[in-house]
Scaffold this active site. Sequence first.
Site, PDB file in Angstrom:
ATOM      1  CD  GLN A 134      -2.909 -11.461  -3.984  1.00 57.94           C
ATOM      2  OE1 GLN A 134      -2.319 -12.801  -3.528  1.00 57.94           O
ATOM      3  NE2 GLN A 134      -3.147 -10.667  -2.876  1.00 57.94           N
TER       4      GLN A 134
ATOM      5  CB  THR B 178      -1.025  -0.099   1.214  1.00 59.14           C
ATOM      6  OG1 THR B 178      -1.856  -0.920   1.110  1.00 59.14           O
ATOM      7  CG2 THR B 178      -1.672   1.429   1.378  1.00 59.14           C
TER       8      THR B 178
ATOM      9  CB  SER C 202       2.723  -6.950   1.203  1.00 54.95           C
ATOM     10  OG  SER C 202       2.231  -5.598   0.829  1.00 54.95           O
TER      11      SER C 202
ATOM     12  CB  CYS D 190      -8.344  -3.356   1.738  1.00 51.35           C
ATOM     13  SG  CYS D 190      -8.928  -3.384   0.230  1.00 51.35           S
TER      14      CYS D 190
ATOM     15  CG  HIS E 207       1.457  -9.766   4.518  1.00 51.78           C
ATOM     16  ND1 HIS E 207      -0.077 -10.060   4.446  1.00 51.78           N
ATOM     17  CD2 HIS E 207       1.573  -8.224   4.036  1.00 51.78           C
ATOM     18  CE1 HIS E 207      -0.595  -9.020   3.995  1.00 51.78           C
ATOM     19  NE2 HIS E 207       0.207  -8.184   3.675  1.00 51.78           N
TER      20      HIS E 207
ATOM     21  CB  THR F 129      14.381   3.864  12.109  1.00 52.28           C
ATOM     22  OG1 THR F 129      14.777   5.133  12.643  1.00 52.28           O
ATOM     23  CG2 THR F 129      15.223   2.743  12.637  1.00 52.28           C
TER      24      THR F 129
END
Length: 383
Positions: free
Chosen positions: A180, A72, A200, A329, A202, A242
């Site tokens: 995906q 995102t 992403s 989402c 995950h 960071t």
Amino acid sequence: MSTYLDYNASAPIDLRVLNYMIDVYKNSIGNADSRTHNFGEKARSVVETARNQVATLLGVMPDEIFFTSGATESNNIAIRGLEDYANSTGKKHIITTAIEHKSILETVKYLSGKGFDVEFVKLGINGRVNSEEILNRVREDTLLVSVMHVNNETGIIQPVKEIGDSLEQKGILFHLDATQSCGKLVEELREIKYNMLSFSAHKLMGPQGVGVLVLRKKRYKLPPVKNIIYGGQQEHGIRPGTIPVALVAGCGLACEIANNEYKDNFKKASEIKKAVIQELDASGLEYSINGDPEFCVNTTINVSLKGISSEALMISTKQFCGVSNGSACTSKSYSPSYVLVAMGIDKNIIESSLRISWGAGTKKEEAIEGIKQLLSVAKQISS
């Protein structure tokens, strides 16, 4: 025991990744941008190892990899980060599709409110955008085309290679949302020509909270993307803040594992999909698959069980399996899937549609048992 079959929302973390992250949390305690002591150097070494692991998976250069908090944020940077360039060149035309992730759709809508001309290309019931529909809309003032590789709800693979090949010749920026497909369609992804790519960690059994933005260099120059938040010069200023060393380390190892195991994972996923369809056929229930199966990944099926409310079925089968009926989402809204609506699918079919998705951590026997239980309850509801 319930079987998890919602990998498109978030895949469970690989235990090898988790154990490595725990070690990093314990033993690499420095800030990767601290240059005055060994602790910072050690943390920086972990980050750069991860950068190389991601680059190897994607077939790009390490200095084209920028770590973010997830797809995102990467999508936002890729699109909103072009605003200054667009204003300076007068190129303010953006082309995307009606089935993109909300992080794309809402970002381009934001730019639309700031004077950008945004076109949302529709698609047919097969769930696949026509590449010519995209390319025929290209103009002299076209800034960007953004198309996802694989749709998160249907699993349909979009013709991004054809789009990328053409846009490169035209000199138009191309952004690819590979959330995906990263770690799954490995060889295909390496062949696509793009300027920017997002994913992403995950979704490929890495940790939540970290992702990647790839900015491909052309003639040694990065795309004209600027940061959209302000701070230090971490990630060369593209993403200040960071660097979360352990999360980045987990992302890197997840990519390395995917690179080593994607061929075996592909075979396992194909076997599961074949078995899922066999169970559907044997159930006696009337069903239809949303999207063209010929262009669907082997880790996803979006299926409508005729006359059965997907909401009622999911609630009734929570103890057996975890599935969904749309993007994570938007799932709390209980509104019809905007992806299936954009495909022109009948409202009754949408209301009876389920997304079932699996991945490298799914055991075939457990998946089939979960599907059997789901279909058994579905038959009870339909009777």
